[in-house]
Structures are given as structure tokens and as C-alpha cells.
Design an enzyme around this catalytic site. Structure first.
Site, short mmCIF file in Angstrom:
data_model
loop_
_atom_site.label_atom_id
_atom_site.label_comp_id
_atom_site.label_asym_id
_atom_site.label_seq_id
_atom_site.Cartn_x
_atom_site.Cartn_y
_atom_site.Cartn_z
N LYS A 53 0.83 -1.20 0.00
CA LYS A 53 0.00 0.00 0.00
C LYS A 53 0.87 1.25 0.00
O LYS A 53 0.57 2.23 -0.70
CB LYS A 53 -0.95 -0.03 1.20
CG LYS A 53 -2.08 -1.04 1.02
CD LYS A 53 -2.80 -1.39 2.30
CE LYS A 53 -3.81 -2.52 2.05
NZ LYS A 53 -4.43 -3.04 3.27
N GLN A 97 -5.19 -1.93 9.23
CA GLN A 97 -4.95 -3.24 8.61
C GLN A 97 -5.55 -4.34 9.47
O GLN A 97 -5.26 -4.45 10.65
CB GLN A 97 -3.44 -3.46 8.44
CG GLN A 97 -3.06 -4.76 7.75
CD GLN A 97 -3.54 -4.81 6.30
OE1 GLN A 97 -3.42 -3.85 5.57
NE2 GLN A 97 -4.09 -5.94 5.91
N ASP A 120 -11.48 2.03 3.09
CA ASP A 120 -11.68 0.58 2.95
C ASP A 120 -13.14 0.25 2.61
O ASP A 120 -13.43 -0.83 2.12
CB ASP A 120 -11.29 -0.13 4.25
CG ASP A 120 -10.03 -0.97 4.11
OD1 ASP A 120 -9.65 -1.28 2.97
OD2 ASP A 120 -9.41 -1.31 5.14
#
Length: 281
Positions: A53, A97, A120
Site C-alpha cells: 500500500k 490493517q 476501505d
């Protein structure tokens, strides 16, 4: 033999488009997107994802902030960090995460992120917006699957689409996005009767069941498009998906490999959400 849907190639196309868009944002003096990534603990797979990322942010030209927290970080400490990032005007996207350590409530963490920074697409407000067709962040993996289909010339409208799996991260949003594209959608799960017969009706079969190589050619209608969302590491160290690729590719017209299919698209669509964050709200 099936045509292989190259997720690496398509994800690179998307990242190149975003890179050009960010260059335009900078040239106009507009606010540059910035992603904050939080990792709690040192899970090896999570470390790889976080690194990828960061690399994607650097390639596209958006800012990134990284927070590597110890495994024993308390839930309150994590919540306080999220609050700080919610209030940081420089940060336009926040990602925690997953998975987080067991002593931390994952649902509470997701809900704490400002929906306007939920790149997300996991916050209940993002999911609700998706369901009723309002603007908001799309779940990255399902959004990536839609791009794989569209950019491979696969028509979704009017097709029988079967999704195996009903998780909040893939199965449910995947079904909504296919419905949004005018597919006729069936969702299968552990209680589905005659799973094989249901799957064999599918023009487009999306597999997110979490079981290595479970779906073979006997589940697939001849000429169907097969999208494999699963990823598993076998005893020999190689990766495989939820689909038995060697068997399925003989039956399908298009198929995604593992690795190199859906995986790269998840990060590409995360980057798209980060760029969209400055103009969605």
C-alpha cells in the site's frame, strides 16, 4: 481453454490513470490525498500488504503516513490514534490493517473511523450508501472484481451471477455491485442446498468461500466467467485460490489466476478510493 484475466495488468492501468489524475490535482494546487495506515502487531501477511500500500501511494503520488503499533497496544490507544487522524486535515483516508489482535474489538475500530475517511469501505455508513446507491466508498475487493469484468469486455447486465460467500468484506458487497450493474444475482453459502447445481447456472461465478481449490470444473457451466477471490498458501509454499484452477480453466471462458488476479485489484481500488476521498464529500 479459458482467457486469463490479468489482474496485474489491469491494476497497473488503473494506477497509471490515478497517477495522471493526481498530477493534475497537484498542478491545480488542489488538496493532495493522504492515506494513513495503521498496523497493530507484526503479522507477516499484514506487513506485506502494508508495504504494498505504501509503494502504491508513492507510485501514484499521494501522501502516506504509517503507524506500526506493538501487539500489546490497547484498544483505547488505537481509538485515540484514530480520533487524532479523524481530526487531521492533512489525512483524507484512514485504514486499519485487519486482522487486529484478539483483545481489540474489530467492529468498534471500523465504526470509529470517520465515514468520510473510510477508504476501505467497511464502515456501516459506507455499506448503507452502497446498498441504496448513494455516493460513498466502495469495498475495494468487490469494486476490483467489477473493474476486472468490465475491462475484460465481460457484459454483466442480464447475466446470471452467482456469488459463493456472504462475508461483509466480499460476498455481500459483491452481490450488491453486480446487482447495480444489472446482473441477476444469487448468493450461496454454507446452508445452500444443491450448491453445485446453483453454480452451474452461473454466467459469472464469483468464488469467495475460503476453502482451497473447492470449486472445480463440475461446478462450472461451460463458457462461464470465473472470478477467484480466495488465496491460500499450500504446504509446498505455493499460493492457490478457492477454485481448482487446472480443472476450471478447461470449462470457463474467462478466469482469474491466483496469484495475479483479484489480489492486485484490491490495492488499486484502495488507491482509487483515496483519490476520490477529496471530492466525494
Amino acid at each position: 481453454m479459458a482467457n486469463i484475466i490479468d489482474g496485474k495488468k489491469i491494476s497497473q492501468e488503473i494506477k497509471d490513470e490515478l497517477k495522471a489524475e493526481v498530477e493534475g490535482i497537484k498542478s491545480r494546487g488542489e488538496k493532495v490525498p493522504c492515506l494513513a495506515v495503521i498496523q497493530v502487531g507484526n503479522d507477516p501477511a499484514s506487513t506485506v500488504y502494508v508495504s504494498n500500500k505504501k509503494k502504491a501511494c508513492e507510485y501514484i503520488g499521494i501522501g502516506s503516513k504509517s503507524f506500526e503499533l506493538k501487539e500489546e497496544t490497547t484498544q483505547d490507544e488505537l481509538l485515540n490514534l484514530i480520533d487524532d487522524l479523524n481530526n487531521d486535515d492533512e489525512v483524507t483516508g484512514i485504514l486499519v490493517q485487519l486482522p487486529v489482535p484478539k483483545h481489540i474489538d474489530e467492529d468498534l475500530i471500523i465504526r470509529r473511523i470517520d465515514p468520510k475517511k473510510d477508504v476501505d469501505g467497511f464502515h456501516p455508513m459506507s455499506v448503507g450508501a452502497l446498498l441504496i446507491g448513494e455516493k460513498g466508498f466502495l469495498s475495494c475487493t468487490p469494486a476490483g472484481v467489477i473493474q476486472l469484468l468490465k475491462r475484460s469486455g465481460v457484459e454483466i447486465a442480464g447475466k446470471d451471477c452467482v456469488v459463493i460467500g456472504r462475508s461483509n468484506i466480499v460476498g455481500k458487497p459483491m452481490s450488491v455491485l453486480l446487482l447495480r450493474e444489472n446482473g441477476t444475482v444469487t448468493i450461496c453459502h454454507s446452508k445452500t442446498k444443491d450448491l453445485k447445481e446453483v453454480c452451474k447456472r452461473a454466467d459469472i461465478l464469483v468464488v469467495a468461500i475460503g476453502k482451497p481449490k473447492m470449486i472445480d470444473a463440475s461446478y462450472i457451466k461451460e463458457g462461464a466467467v470465473v472470478i477467484d477471490v480466495g488465496i491460500h498458501r499450500m504446504e509446498n509454499g505455493k499460493l492457490c485460490g478457492d477454485v481448482d484452477y487446472e480443472s476450471a480453466e478447461k470449462q470457463a471462458s474467462f478466469i482469474t489466476p491466483v496469484p495475479g488476479g483479484v489480489g492486485p485489484m484490491t490495492i488499486a481500488m484502495l488507491m482509487k478510493n483515496c483519490v476520490e476521498a477529496t471530492k466525494l464529500f
